[in-house]
Every structure is written in structure tokens, then in C-alpha cells.
Design a protein around this motif. Sequence first.
Motif, PDB file in Angstrom:
ATOM      1  N   VAL A   1      27.857  -8.494   0.787  1.00  0.00           N
ATOM      2  CA  VAL A   1      26.638  -9.010   0.160  1.00  0.00           C
ATOM      3  C   VAL A   1      25.409  -8.435   0.856  1.00  0.00           C
ATOM      4  O   VAL A   1      24.439  -8.026   0.201  1.00  0.00           O
ATOM      5  CB  VAL A   1      26.621 -10.556   0.189  1.00  0.00           C
ATOM      6  N   VAL A   2      25.453  -8.375   2.174  1.00  0.00           N
ATOM      7  CA  VAL A   2      24.322  -7.830   2.934  1.00  0.00           C
ATOM      8  C   VAL A   2      24.139  -6.348   2.619  1.00  0.00           C
ATOM      9  O   VAL A   2      23.008  -5.871   2.445  1.00  0.00           O
ATOM     10  CB  VAL A   2      24.529  -8.047   4.451  1.00  0.00           C
TER      11      VAL A   2
ATOM     12  N   ILE B   1      24.977  -4.764  -0.170  1.00  0.00           N
ATOM     13  CA  ILE B   1      24.435  -4.660  -1.525  1.00  0.00           C
ATOM     14  C   ILE B   1      22.954  -5.009  -1.528  1.00  0.00           C
ATOM     15  O   ILE B   1      22.141  -4.348  -2.178  1.00  0.00           O
ATOM     16  CB  ILE B   1      25.237  -5.550  -2.503  1.00  0.00           C
ATOM     17  N   PHE B   2      22.588  -6.057  -0.801  1.00  0.00           N
ATOM     18  CA  PHE B   2      21.175  -6.449  -0.707  1.00  0.00           C
ATOM     19  C   PHE B   2      20.347  -5.325  -0.086  1.00  0.00           C
ATOM     20  O   PHE B   2      19.267  -4.987  -0.580  1.00  0.00           O
ATOM     21  CB  PHE B   2      21.055  -7.731   0.130  1.00  0.00           C
ATOM     22  N   GLN B   3      20.849  -4.721   0.968  1.00  0.00           N
ATOM     23  CA  GLN B   3      20.142  -3.628   1.629  1.00  0.00           C
ATOM     24  C   GLN B   3      19.967  -2.440   0.688  1.00  0.00           C
ATOM     25  O   GLN B   3      18.895  -1.833   0.627  1.00  0.00           O
ATOM     26  CB  GLN B   3      20.898  -3.189   2.876  1.00  0.00           C
ATOM     27  N   ALA B   4      21.004  -2.096  -0.053  1.00  0.00           N
ATOM     28  CA  ALA B   4      20.908  -0.974  -0.992  1.00  0.00           C
ATOM     29  C   ALA B   4      19.892  -1.283  -2.097  1.00  0.00           C
ATOM     30  O   ALA B   4      19.118  -0.409  -2.494  1.00  0.00           O
ATOM     31  CB  ALA B   4      22.271  -0.682  -1.596  1.00  0.00           C
ATOM     32  N   GLY B   5      19.886  -2.517  -2.577  1.00  0.00           N
ATOM     33  CA  GLY B   5      18.914  -2.911  -3.594  1.00  0.00           C
ATOM     34  C   GLY B   5      17.493  -2.839  -3.088  1.00  0.00           C
ATOM     35  O   GLY B   5      16.593  -2.336  -3.782  1.00  0.00           O
ATOM     36  N   ILE B   6      17.260  -3.319  -1.887  1.00  0.00           N
ATOM     37  CA  ILE B   6      15.915  -3.273  -1.300  1.00  0.00           C
ATOM     38  C   ILE B   6      15.480  -1.822  -1.093  1.00  0.00           C
ATOM     39  O   ILE B   6      14.320  -1.467  -1.336  1.00  0.00           O
ATOM     40  CB  ILE B   6      15.882  -4.051   0.033  1.00  0.00           C
ATOM     41  N   THR B   7      16.409  -0.966  -0.676  1.00  0.00           N
ATOM     42  CA  THR B   7      16.081   0.452  -0.492  1.00  0.00           C
ATOM     43  C   THR B   7      15.645   1.070  -1.813  1.00  0.00           C
ATOM     44  O   THR B   7      14.667   1.823  -1.868  1.00  0.00           O
ATOM     45  CB  THR B   7      17.286   1.218   0.076  1.00  0.00           C
TER      46      THR B   7
ATOM     47  N   SER C   1      15.419   7.121  -2.652  1.00  0.00           N
ATOM     48  CA  SER C   1      16.228   7.017  -3.873  1.00  0.00           C
ATOM     49  C   SER C   1      17.646   7.515  -3.627  1.00  0.00           C
ATOM     50  O   SER C   1      18.622   6.850  -4.001  1.00  0.00           O
ATOM     51  CB  SER C   1      15.594   7.822  -5.006  1.00  0.00           C
ATOM     52  N   ILE C   2      17.753   8.656  -3.005  1.00  0.00           N
ATOM     53  CA  ILE C   2      19.081   9.231  -2.741  1.00  0.00           C
ATOM     54  C   ILE C   2      19.861   8.346  -1.777  1.00  0.00           C
ATOM     55  O   ILE C   2      21.056   8.086  -1.971  1.00  0.00           O
ATOM     56  CB  ILE C   2      18.943  10.666  -2.207  1.00  0.00           C
ATOM     57  N   THR C   3      19.191   7.838  -0.757  1.00  0.00           N
ATOM     58  CA  THR C   3      19.854   6.963   0.211  1.00  0.00           C
ATOM     59  C   THR C   3      20.361   5.693  -0.465  1.00  0.00           C
ATOM     60  O   THR C   3      21.498   5.260  -0.243  1.00  0.00           O
ATOM     61  CB  THR C   3      18.900   6.600   1.357  1.00  0.00           C
ATOM     62  N   GLY C   4      19.532   5.077  -1.294  1.00  0.00           N
ATOM     63  CA  GLY C   4      19.948   3.861  -1.999  1.00  0.00           C
ATOM     64  C   GLY C   4      21.121   4.103  -2.923  1.00  0.00           C
ATOM     65  O   GLY C   4      22.057   3.294  -2.986  1.00  0.00           O
ATOM     66  N   LEU C   5      21.091   5.221  -3.645  1.00  0.00           N
ATOM     67  CA  LEU C   5      22.207   5.528  -4.546  1.00  0.00           C
ATOM     68  C   LEU C   5      23.490   5.811  -3.781  1.00  0.00           C
ATOM     69  O   LEU C   5      24.574   5.372  -4.190  1.00  0.00           O
ATOM     70  CB  LEU C   5      21.837   6.710  -5.438  1.00  0.00           C
ATOM     71  N   ILE C   6      23.386   6.522  -2.676  1.00  0.00           N
ATOM     72  CA  ILE C   6      24.576   6.783  -1.861  1.00  0.00           C
ATOM     73  C   ILE C   6      25.134   5.479  -1.303  1.00  0.00           C
ATOM     74  O   ILE C   6      26.350   5.270  -1.278  1.00  0.00           O
ATOM     75  CB  ILE C   6      24.251   7.790  -0.734  1.00  0.00           C
ATOM     76  N   GLU C   7      24.248   4.589  -0.865  1.00  0.00           N
ATOM     77  CA  GLU C   7      24.714   3.289  -0.371  1.00  0.00           C
ATOM     78  C   GLU C   7      25.460   2.528  -1.459  1.00  0.00           C
ATOM     79  O   GLU C   7      26.519   1.952  -1.208  1.00  0.00           O
ATOM     80  CB  GLU C   7      23.535   2.454   0.121  1.00  0.00           C
ATOM     81  N   LEU C   8      24.908   2.517  -2.672  1.00  0.00           N
ATOM     82  CA  LEU C   8      25.578   1.807  -3.767  1.00  0.00           C
ATOM     83  C   LEU C   8      26.923   2.433  -4.109  1.00  0.00           C
ATOM     84  O   LEU C   8      27.892   1.714  -4.393  1.00  0.00           O
ATOM     85  CB  LEU C   8      24.678   1.775  -5.002  1.00  0.00           C
ATOM     86  N   ILE C   9      27.022   3.745  -4.053  1.00  0.00           N
ATOM     87  CA  ILE C   9      28.297   4.412  -4.317  1.00  0.00           C
ATOM     88  C   ILE C   9      29.322   4.040  -3.261  1.00  0.00           C
ATOM     89  O   ILE C   9      30.479   3.711  -3.577  1.00  0.00           O
ATOM     90  CB  ILE C   9      28.102   5.944  -4.405  1.00  0.00           C
ATOM     91  N   ILE C  10      28.932   4.064  -2.007  1.00  0.00           N
ATOM     92  CA  ILE C  10      29.842   3.713  -0.919  1.00  0.00           C
ATOM     93  C   ILE C  10      30.278   2.258  -1.030  1.00  0.00           C
ATOM     94  O   ILE C  10      31.460   1.931  -0.859  1.00  0.00           O
ATOM     95  CB  ILE C  10      29.198   4.003   0.453  1.00  0.00           C
ATOM     96  N   ILE C  11      29.331   1.380  -1.346  1.00  0.00           N
ATOM     97  CA  ILE C  11      29.675  -0.046  -1.473  1.00  0.00           C
ATOM     98  C   ILE C  11      30.626  -0.264  -2.648  1.00  0.00           C
ATOM     99  O   ILE C  11      31.561  -1.069  -2.560  1.00  0.00           O
ATOM    100  CB  ILE C  11      28.396  -0.892  -1.614  1.00  0.00           C
ATOM    101  N   SER C  12      30.399   0.444  -3.755  1.00  0.00           N
ATOM    102  CA  SER C  12      31.296   0.279  -4.901  1.00  0.00           C
ATOM    103  C   SER C  12      32.705   0.746  -4.550  1.00  0.00           C
ATOM    104  O   SER C  12      33.693   0.192  -5.048  1.00  0.00           O
ATOM    105  CB  SER C  12      30.764   1.026  -6.113  1.00  0.00           C
TER     106      SER C  12
END
Length: 84
Positions: A6-7, A9-15, A69-80
Motif C-alpha cells: 500500500v505504501v 502504491i501510494f508513493q508511486a501515485g504521489i510521484t 513521470s518515468i520514475t512513477g511509471l516504473i514504480e507502478l510496473i514493478i509494484i504490479s
Amino acid sequence: MDWGKVVLIFQAGITLIIAMVFMSQLNLLDTAEIQELNMEFINYNIFEENTKEIIDIKARYKSAAYILSITGLIELIIISRILR
């Protein structure tokens, strides 16, 4: 482990939100009242120096927006991938 996900995902969303704010600031900077600023610079004969600063600010905002933008998308991909 659930709280950790959850943390993350929250971090990726904020990014991504911060990246959108930077993109909007970049658009506002482009549409700002540059003409008035240019007239002020011309009157004081400091146009060349401040134009370089304006271009530098635009470049910094642009690079920060793309990096976030790239960092946030990479974070979301890794989390998924972790959630599977």
C-alpha cells in the motif's frame, strides 16, 4: 507485507501527481506573460542574460517532469509485478 504494498502504491501515485504538477507548471511557464517580461528586459538592456535564465528554468522543469513521470511509471510496473 500488505502495508508495504500500500505504501509503495501510494508513493508511486504521489510521484505521478508531482510529475503532473511539474508538467502543468511547464505549460503555465510557456503561456505566461512573456511579452511584458521581454519589454522590461529590453528597457533595462539585460535581455540576453535573463533569457538564458528563462530557458534554463524551462529545461529544468521539463527534465524534472519527464524524470518523475518515468520514475512513477516504473514504480507502478514493478509494484504490479509484485502483486501477482
